[in-house]
Scaffold this motif. Structure first.
Motif, PDB file in Angstrom:
ATOM      1  N   GLN A  27       0.842  -1.195   0.000  1.00  0.00           N
ATOM      2  CA  GLN A  27       0.000   0.000   0.000  1.00  0.00           C
ATOM      3  C   GLN A  27       0.874   1.241   0.000  1.00  0.00           C
ATOM      4  O   GLN A  27       1.719   1.407   0.869  1.00  0.00           O
ATOM      5  CB  GLN A  27      -0.895   0.007   1.232  1.00  0.00           C
ATOM      6  CG  GLN A  27      -1.700   1.275   1.392  1.00  0.00           C
ATOM      7  CD  GLN A  27      -2.508   1.280   2.682  1.00  0.00           C
ATOM      8  OE1 GLN A  27      -2.639   0.273   3.354  1.00  0.00           O
ATOM      9  NE2 GLN A  27      -3.053   2.434   3.016  1.00  0.00           N
ATOM     10  N   SER A  29       0.805   5.131   0.639  1.00  0.00           N
ATOM     11  CA  SER A  29      -0.040   6.068   1.370  1.00  0.00           C
ATOM     12  C   SER A  29       0.676   7.392   1.565  1.00  0.00           C
ATOM     13  O   SER A  29       1.890   7.482   1.394  1.00  0.00           O
ATOM     14  CB  SER A  29      -0.369   5.502   2.754  1.00  0.00           C
ATOM     15  OG  SER A  29      -1.057   4.291   2.660  1.00  0.00           O
ATOM     16  N   CYS A  36      -6.621   6.273   2.772  1.00  0.00           N
ATOM     17  CA  CYS A  36      -5.501   5.388   3.118  1.00  0.00           C
ATOM     18  C   CYS A  36      -5.767   4.667   4.430  1.00  0.00           C
ATOM     19  O   CYS A  36      -5.364   3.515   4.599  1.00  0.00           O
ATOM     20  CB  CYS A  36      -4.200   6.177   3.202  1.00  0.00           C
ATOM     21  SG  CYS A  36      -3.641   6.814   1.609  1.00  0.00           S
ATOM     22  N   ARG A  40      -5.756   0.704   4.830  1.00  0.00           N
ATOM     23  CA  ARG A  40      -4.881   0.039   5.807  1.00  0.00           C
ATOM     24  C   ARG A  40      -5.669  -1.007   6.599  1.00  0.00           C
ATOM     25  O   ARG A  40      -5.212  -2.138   6.774  1.00  0.00           O
ATOM     26  CB  ARG A  40      -4.278   1.071   6.760  1.00  0.00           C
ATOM     27  CG  ARG A  40      -3.367   0.485   7.823  1.00  0.00           C
ATOM     28  CD  ARG A  40      -2.812   1.545   8.784  1.00  0.00           C
ATOM     29  NE  ARG A  40      -2.234   2.662   8.064  1.00  0.00           N
ATOM     30  CZ  ARG A  40      -2.687   3.927   8.152  1.00  0.00           C
ATOM     31  NH1 ARG A  40      -3.718   4.218   8.916  1.00  0.00           N
ATOM     32  NH2 ARG A  40      -2.097   4.883   7.467  1.00  0.00           N
ATOM     33  N   HIS A  55       1.014  -7.497   4.733  1.00  0.00           N
ATOM     34  CA  HIS A  55       0.649  -6.157   4.285  1.00  0.00           C
ATOM     35  C   HIS A  55       1.818  -5.238   4.589  1.00  0.00           C
ATOM     36  O   HIS A  55       2.298  -5.192   5.722  1.00  0.00           O
ATOM     37  CB  HIS A  55      -0.613  -5.695   5.030  1.00  0.00           C
ATOM     38  CG  HIS A  55      -0.939  -4.251   4.836  1.00  0.00           C
ATOM     39  ND1 HIS A  55      -1.330  -3.449   5.873  1.00  0.00           N
ATOM     40  CD2 HIS A  55      -0.933  -3.466   3.737  1.00  0.00           C
ATOM     41  CE1 HIS A  55      -1.560  -2.227   5.423  1.00  0.00           C
ATOM     42  NE2 HIS A  55      -1.322  -2.223   4.125  1.00  0.00           N
ATOM     43  N   GLU A  57       2.989  -1.232   4.187  1.00  0.00           N
ATOM     44  CA  GLU A  57       2.564   0.134   3.854  1.00  0.00           C
ATOM     45  C   GLU A  57       3.801   0.994   3.633  1.00  0.00           C
ATOM     46  O   GLU A  57       4.730   0.981   4.435  1.00  0.00           O
ATOM     47  CB  GLU A  57       1.699   0.719   4.964  1.00  0.00           C
ATOM     48  CG  GLU A  57       1.098   2.051   4.584  1.00  0.00           C
ATOM     49  CD  GLU A  57       0.045   2.527   5.566  1.00  0.00           C
ATOM     50  OE1 GLU A  57      -0.530   3.586   5.313  1.00  0.00           O
ATOM     51  OE2 GLU A  57      -0.200   1.849   6.582  1.00  0.00           O
ATOM     52  N   PRO A  76      -4.667   6.143  -1.898  1.00  0.00           N
ATOM     53  CA  PRO A  76      -3.848   4.949  -1.824  1.00  0.00           C
ATOM     54  C   PRO A  76      -3.758   4.245  -3.176  1.00  0.00           C
ATOM     55  O   PRO A  76      -4.703   4.275  -3.961  1.00  0.00           O
ATOM     56  CB  PRO A  76      -4.602   4.062  -0.833  1.00  0.00           C
ATOM     57  CG  PRO A  76      -6.033   4.459  -0.995  1.00  0.00           C
ATOM     58  CD  PRO A  76      -6.009   5.925  -1.323  1.00  0.00           C
TER      59      PRO A  76
END
Length: 111
Positions: A27, A29, A36, A40, A55, A57, A76
């Motif tokens: 992701q 962001s 975002c 998340r 995951h 970020e 995002p």
């Protein structure tokens, strides 16, 4: 979510974190991005439900070179990577949980 260049690979050096055993949800962001936060939560929930999926970020403002390299235009943006780090799918905006799960299915089935 749309397909991505199948030859493009990302690894721990680019992501700043290790890849998931089966797939990785990446992701991009920014601090001021309201969608975002929802993204998340969605990606963390899905990663927690599916064994071998992580995951990661990435703060787009801190990683401008990678953002430019991957042509990230808004946040995002989510990339779904298979176990080898190939970008299988990408999407902009807050994804629906069902779409993330479907994209993970493609990533986990990738050769």
């Amino acid at each position: 979510m749309r397909p991505q260049d199948p030859e493009r690979r990302l690894g721990a050096a680019e992501l700043g974190a290790g890849l998931g055993r089966r797939a990785t949800l990446v992701q991009f962001s920014t601090a001021f991005c309201q969608p975002c936060r929802a993204t998340r939560r969605t990606l963390s929930d899905v990663a927690g439900m599916v064994d071998g999926v992580v995951h990661v970020e990435i703060d787009a403002e801190e990683r401008l070179e990678l953002v430019r390299d991957l042509d990230i235009r808004k946040t995002p943006t989510v990339l779904v990577l298979d176990a080898a780090g190939r970008v299988v799918t990408r999407a902009s905006g807050a994804p629906r949980k069902a779409d993330v799960i479907a994209a993970l299915g493609r990533a986990c089935d990738a050769p």
